[in-house]
Design a protein around this motif. Structure first.
Motif, PDB file in Angstrom:
ATOM      1  N   HIS A 158      19.037 -11.443  18.202  1.00 48.73           N
ATOM      2  CA  HIS A 158      19.852 -10.805  17.162  1.00 48.73           C
ATOM      3  C   HIS A 158      19.194 -10.764  15.782  1.00 48.73           C
ATOM      4  O   HIS A 158      19.681 -10.064  14.900  1.00 48.73           O
ATOM      5  CB  HIS A 158      21.195 -11.532  17.017  1.00 48.73           C
ATOM      6  N   TYR A 159      18.113 -11.510  15.582  1.00 47.55           N
ATOM      7  CA  TYR A 159      17.613 -11.732  14.219  1.00 47.55           C
ATOM      8  C   TYR A 159      16.293 -11.006  13.918  1.00 47.55           C
ATOM      9  O   TYR A 159      15.781 -11.108  12.812  1.00 47.55           O
ATOM     10  CB  TYR A 159      17.432 -13.231  13.983  1.00 47.55           C
ATOM     11  N   GLY A 160      15.739 -10.317  14.893  1.00 45.42           N
ATOM     12  CA  GLY A 160      14.506  -9.573  14.661  1.00 45.42           C
ATOM     13  C   GLY A 160      13.275 -10.433  14.493  1.00 45.42           C
ATOM     14  O   GLY A 160      12.327 -10.047  13.795  1.00 45.42           O
ATOM     15  N   TRP A 161      13.244 -11.586  15.136  1.00 46.29           N
ATOM     16  CA  TRP A 161      12.112 -12.509  14.949  1.00 46.29           C
ATOM     17  C   TRP A 161      10.804 -11.971  15.486  1.00 46.29           C
ATOM     18  O   TRP A 161       9.736 -12.453  15.106  1.00 46.29           O
ATOM     19  CB  TRP A 161      12.424 -13.863  15.595  1.00 46.29           C
ATOM     20  N   ASP A 162      10.865 -10.976  16.376  1.00 45.27           N
ATOM     21  CA  ASP A 162       9.621 -10.380  16.862  1.00 45.27           C
ATOM     22  C   ASP A 162       8.904  -9.625  15.755  1.00 45.27           C
ATOM     23  O   ASP A 162       7.695  -9.372  15.852  1.00 45.27           O
ATOM     24  CB  ASP A 162       9.904  -9.446  18.038  1.00 45.27           C
ATOM     25  N   ARG A 163       9.637  -9.302  14.689  1.00 45.30           N
ATOM     26  CA  ARG A 163       9.031  -8.580  13.568  1.00 45.30           C
ATOM     27  C   ARG A 163       8.981  -9.406  12.286  1.00 45.30           C
ATOM     28  O   ARG A 163       8.094  -9.198  11.450  1.00 45.30           O
ATOM     29  CB  ARG A 163       9.790  -7.282  13.312  1.00 45.30           C
ATOM     30  N   ASN A 164       9.931 -10.331  12.099  1.00 49.27           N
ATOM     31  CA  ASN A 164       9.956 -11.075  10.826  1.00 49.27           C
ATOM     32  C   ASN A 164       9.572 -12.545  10.968  1.00 49.27           C
ATOM     33  O   ASN A 164       9.481 -13.251   9.958  1.00 49.27           O
ATOM     34  CB  ASN A 164      11.322 -10.938  10.143  1.00 49.27           C
ATOM     35  N   ALA A 165       9.399 -13.025  12.207  1.00 44.44           N
ATOM     36  CA  ALA A 165       8.939 -14.399  12.481  1.00 44.44           C
ATOM     37  C   ALA A 165       9.831 -15.470  11.843  1.00 44.44           C
ATOM     38  O   ALA A 165       9.395 -16.600  11.629  1.00 44.44           O
ATOM     39  CB  ALA A 165       7.495 -14.587  12.024  1.00 44.44           C
ATOM     40  N   GLY A 166      11.063 -15.093  11.534  1.00 46.06           N
ATOM     41  CA  GLY A 166      11.979 -16.075  10.969  1.00 46.06           C
ATOM     42  C   GLY A 166      12.133 -16.011   9.469  1.00 46.06           C
ATOM     43  O   GLY A 166      12.941 -16.754   8.888  1.00 46.06           O
ATOM     44  N   TYR A 167      11.388 -15.130   8.807  1.00 48.11           N
ATOM     45  CA  TYR A 167      11.518 -14.986   7.358  1.00 48.11           C
ATOM     46  C   TYR A 167      12.803 -14.224   7.021  1.00 48.11           C
ATOM     47  O   TYR A 167      13.333 -13.491   7.852  1.00 48.11           O
ATOM     48  CB  TYR A 167      10.281 -14.283   6.776  1.00 48.11           C
ATOM     49  N   PRO A 168      13.320 -14.392   5.810  1.00 42.96           N
ATOM     50  CA  PRO A 168      14.645 -13.845   5.459  1.00 42.96           C
ATOM     51  C   PRO A 168      14.624 -12.359   5.134  1.00 42.96           C
ATOM     52  O   PRO A 168      14.836 -11.947   4.001  1.00 42.96           O
ATOM     53  CB  PRO A 168      15.051 -14.683   4.244  1.00 42.96           C
ATOM     54  N   THR A 169      14.382 -11.529   6.139  1.00 44.69           N
ATOM     55  CA  THR A 169      14.438 -10.081   5.969  1.00 44.69           C
ATOM     56  C   THR A 169      15.885  -9.589   6.064  1.00 44.69           C
ATOM     57  O   THR A 169      16.795 -10.337   6.428  1.00 44.69           O
ATOM     58  CB  THR A 169      13.607  -9.389   7.057  1.00 44.69           C
ATOM     59  N   LYS A 170      16.070  -8.308   5.772  1.00 44.08           N
ATOM     60  CA  LYS A 170      17.409  -7.710   5.877  1.00 44.08           C
ATOM     61  C   LYS A 170      17.945  -7.813   7.299  1.00 44.08           C
ATOM     62  O   LYS A 170      19.116  -8.142   7.517  1.00 44.08           O
ATOM     63  CB  LYS A 170      17.344  -6.253   5.429  1.00 44.08           C
ATOM     64  N   LYS A 171      17.085  -7.550   8.293  1.00 45.46           N
ATOM     65  CA  LYS A 171      17.496  -7.639   9.698  1.00 45.46           C
ATOM     66  C   LYS A 171      17.925  -9.056  10.063  1.00 45.46           C
ATOM     67  O   LYS A 171      18.928  -9.266  10.751  1.00 45.46           O
ATOM     68  CB  LYS A 171      16.339  -7.190  10.592  1.00 45.46           C
ATOM     69  N   HIS A 172      17.165 -10.035   9.575  1.00 47.88           N
ATOM     70  CA  HIS A 172      17.489 -11.434   9.864  1.00 47.88           C
ATOM     71  C   HIS A 172      18.828 -11.818   9.227  1.00 47.88           C
ATOM     72  O   HIS A 172      19.686 -12.438   9.866  1.00 47.88           O
ATOM     73  CB  HIS A 172      16.364 -12.325   9.340  1.00 47.88           C
TER      74      HIS A 172
END
Length: 204
Positions: A158-172
């Motif tokens: 649900h958090y888009g970790w494949d693209r943001n690796a856990g950083y606080p992006t809008k998707k996350h």
């Protein structure tokens, strides 16, 4: 061109760096790398300056060429318990523990560290752009953490970790708002969740 070593007195020198300190979720990773004292590689640089493809290609080179290398991990649960600064240093200590060659000198990216046994050390701000062993450590820490977060994304998509690796992006942030925190979120961080939603997630 990055320098091969910091200390020129002939000591076995390890470079250390971490990845994932600013993330909202997942473990923090650190690496320690001992390169040959006369080592040269013009492709090595701070991992943030490299594409993902180049990082992974360089990881193979580092693992082949290093006298010793290792990765240390500290979990989100541990981060919540001891705070991220202590966790980052602990991850570096764990990486140093796992080296097959004992370092006689340590150089660390950044400005904070704690003594590792009796081994002398120096902290170097932006050291990953100055010294080869720190740059190598930054690449290993980053790529191994990315592998881990990709695996975690498959469990918690649900958090888009494949693209943001856990950083606080809008998707996350949106994933947090809609689904609450996962079991590997750092609950001591400001996750941006309304208290009522957080309480509800904690009860389930």
């Amino acid at each position: 061109m990055l320098e091969p070593i910091y200390n020129t007195s002939g000591l076995v020198e390890a470079g250390c760096d971490e990845a994932g300190r600013g993330c909202l979720a997942g473990s923090v990773y650190a690496a320690a790398v001992i390169l040959p004292p006369d080592y040269r590689n013009d492709d090595l640089n701070d991992s943030k300056q490299l594409t993902a493809r180049r990082r992974y290609r360089l990881r193979e080179t580092i693992e082949r060429d290093a006298l010793s290398w290792a990765v240390g991990v500290v979990t989100a649960e541990e981060i919540d318990r001891i705070n991220i600064l202590n966790a980052s240093i602990l991850a570096m200590h764990r990486a140093l523990d796992a080296l097959s060659v004992r370092p006689e000198y340590i150089i660390v990216d950044g400005n904070r560290f704690r003594p590792y046994d009796t081994v002398p050390y120096t902290t170097i701000v932006k050291g990953d752009g100055k010294f080869l062993s720190i740059a190598a450590a930054s690449i290993l820490a980053k790529t191994y953490r990315d592998d881990y977060m990709q695996a975690m994304h498959e469990q918690y998509p649900h958090y888009g970790w494949d693209r943001n690796a856990g950083y606080p992006t809008k998707k996350h942030r949106e994933g947090l708002r809609l689904h609450g925190p996962s079991p590997i979120h750092r609950l001591s961080y400001n996750l941006g969740i309304e208290p009522t939603l957080f309480d509800e997630v904690e009860k389930n």
